[in-house]
Motif scaffolding. Structure first.
Motif, PDB file in Angstrom:
ATOM      1  N   UNK A 132      24.069 105.602  36.610  1.00 45.70           N
ATOM      2  CA  UNK A 132      23.687 105.660  35.203  1.00 45.70           C
ATOM      3  C   UNK A 132      24.161 106.998  34.644  1.00 45.70           C
ATOM      4  N   UNK A 133      25.089 106.941  33.691  1.00 42.56           N
ATOM      5  CA  UNK A 133      25.590 108.143  33.040  1.00 42.56           C
ATOM      6  C   UNK A 133      25.004 108.187  31.637  1.00 42.56           C
ATOM      7  N   UNK A 134      24.013 109.030  31.447  1.00 37.97           N
ATOM      8  CA  UNK A 134      23.343 109.088  30.156  1.00 37.97           C
ATOM      9  C   UNK A 134      22.754 110.461  29.923  1.00 37.97           C
ATOM     10  N   UNK A 135      21.482 110.497  29.529  1.00 35.62           N
ATOM     11  CA  UNK A 135      20.798 111.772  29.346  1.00 35.62           C
ATOM     12  C   UNK A 135      20.914 112.598  30.620  1.00 35.62           C
ATOM     13  N   UNK A 136      20.722 111.947  31.767  1.00 27.78           N
ATOM     14  CA  UNK A 136      20.955 112.552  33.075  1.00 27.78           C
ATOM     15  C   UNK A 136      21.933 111.683  33.841  1.00 27.78           C
ATOM     16  N   UNK A 137      21.887 111.761  35.160  1.00 26.21           N
ATOM     17  CA  UNK A 137      22.694 110.888  36.010  1.00 26.21           C
ATOM     18  C   UNK A 137      21.755 110.253  37.026  1.00 26.21           C
ATOM     19  N   UNK A 138      21.569 108.965  36.919  1.00 25.10           N
ATOM     20  CA  UNK A 138      20.699 108.243  37.840  1.00 25.10           C
ATOM     21  C   UNK A 138      21.520 107.359  38.762  1.00 25.10           C
ATOM     22  N   UNK A 139      20.996 107.058  39.925  1.00 20.28           N
ATOM     23  CA  UNK A 139      21.707 106.214  40.877  1.00 20.28           C
ATOM     24  C   UNK A 139      20.735 105.301  41.606  1.00 20.28           C
ATOM     25  N   UNK A 140      21.293 104.267  42.225  1.00 19.13           N
ATOM     26  CA  UNK A 140      20.527 103.370  43.085  1.00 19.13           C
ATOM     27  C   UNK A 140      21.516 102.651  43.983  1.00 19.13           C
ATOM     28  N   UNK A 141      21.003 102.049  45.062  1.00 18.33           N
ATOM     29  CA  UNK A 141      21.876 101.344  45.995  1.00 18.33           C
ATOM     30  C   UNK A 141      21.117 100.187  46.631  1.00 18.33           C
ATOM     31  N   UNK A 142      21.874  99.173  47.017  1.00 18.23           N
ATOM     32  CA  UNK A 142      21.330  98.039  47.759  1.00 18.23           C
ATOM     33  C   UNK A 142      22.221  97.786  48.964  1.00 18.23           C
TER      34      UNK A 142
END
Length: 315
Positions: free
Chosen positions: A128-138
């Motif tokens: 997620x490139x937005x206000x911050x940088x978020x990530x996730x994985x499966x």
């Protein structure tokens, strides 16, 4: 079956009601300086439900969820008034059902794997490139959570510059501290950036600039140089995430991807160039409706604790 979803986002609280997996009602609450008002959130969700009792309720938060799965444990610089609040109990009191609480990036990945751009994938990553940088994985159809709830979601806090600034998380040279919307705004206000005339005029007029401003003024050498540096930082974070989780598909989402035409080709090329020589070069996908990813995922998780069961015959 009506399912309510609450997404505590970076700039607004998104609310939705689903009938099975179909979003039938939604609205947003802007976040002011006073923070979030849970009473107002409950009232607005109640209006969206229009007298119906939800069969389940999901809440997505932008940080670490405690081991009991009931509250926001840590989100640096965000929603301080929610830290430690038992959201499961709050939901039970307000709506008669205990909420399912999950990190927002994980919820977004679930949403895209269940009914979005990564549908059918068993090994996937999300940035997620937005206000911050978020990530996730499966991995193999299971969301990565780790022993203490931190697994897979701190990809924006990998060090990409050991001589870089200290991030709000406490680490040094994080990707988020170097190439996020909040970092851009902070660096611009502090005079740490070389801005061209058009970008400087936008800063003077609005008091802040965002990634879209960089894209729209990239005919100026200063903006183009800064945008290229940001893409390099994002690529470093994506490469690290791919090295860690070996996904078949990478979901790129967030406000930055509103400018996907100007960003995605260079980002994809840089990632593919920098991956380990024998690493699989994953497909890159951008959701058609990224604003709904989190709500779709948290609603699916609230309705089914294993929404990514992709066994034969599962729709």
């Amino acid at each position: 079956m009506r399912i309510a979803a609450i997404d505590f986002g970076g700039t607004a609280v998104k609310l939705g009601v689903f009938d099975s997996r179909t979003l039938v009602a939604q609205e947003e609450i802007a976040i002011g300086e006073a923070g979030v008002d849970l009473a107002s959130v409950a009232d607005r969700v109640g209006r969206l439900l229009d007298g119906a009792e939800p069969a389940a309720l999901g809440i997505a938060v932008p940080g670490i969820v405690d081991e009991s799965g009931s509250s926001l444990l840590a989100a640096h610089g965000k929603y301080a008034d929610l830290h430690g609040v038992d959201l499961r109990a709050w939901s039970r009191e307000q709506f008669g059902v205990a909420a399912t609480v999950e990190n927002d990036a994980r919820a977004a990945l679930i949403g895209e794997m269940v009914a979005g751009s990564a549908r059918g994938a068993r090994d996937a990553a999300l940035i997620v490139l937005g206000t911050g940088i978020g990530t996730a994985a499966a991995l193999d159809g299971r969301i990565v959570r780790g022993a203490h709830g931190h697994g897979g979601i701190l990809g924006g806090h990998v060090t990409v510059d050991v001589l870089g600034p200290r991030c709000t998380c406490g680490n040094i040279g994080c990707a988020e501290a170097l190439a996020s919307t909040w970092a851009l705004a902070a660096d611009a206000r502090a005079g740490r950036l070389d801005l061209g005339p058009a970008l400087a005029a936008r800063l003077a007029e609005d008091g802040a600039i965002g990634i879209r401003d960089l894209v729209e003024t990239r005919d100026e050498a200063e903006s183009q140089s800064l945008l290229e540096r940001y893409i390099s930082v994002w690529a470093a974070a994506v490469v690290t995430h791919c090295h860690a989780f070996d996904p078949e598909v990478v979901v790129l989402t967030g406000g930055v991807l509103r400018s996907a035409d100007a960003i995605l080709p260079a980002l994809r090329e840089t990632v593919h160039q920098n991956l380990w020589s024998s690493s699989f070069r994953p497909a890159f996908v951008v959701p058609e409706d990224p604003s709904a990813s989190v709500m779709r995922g948290i609603a699916a998780l609230a309705a089914d604790p294993d929404p990514l069961d992709l066994s034969e015959g599962q729709s």
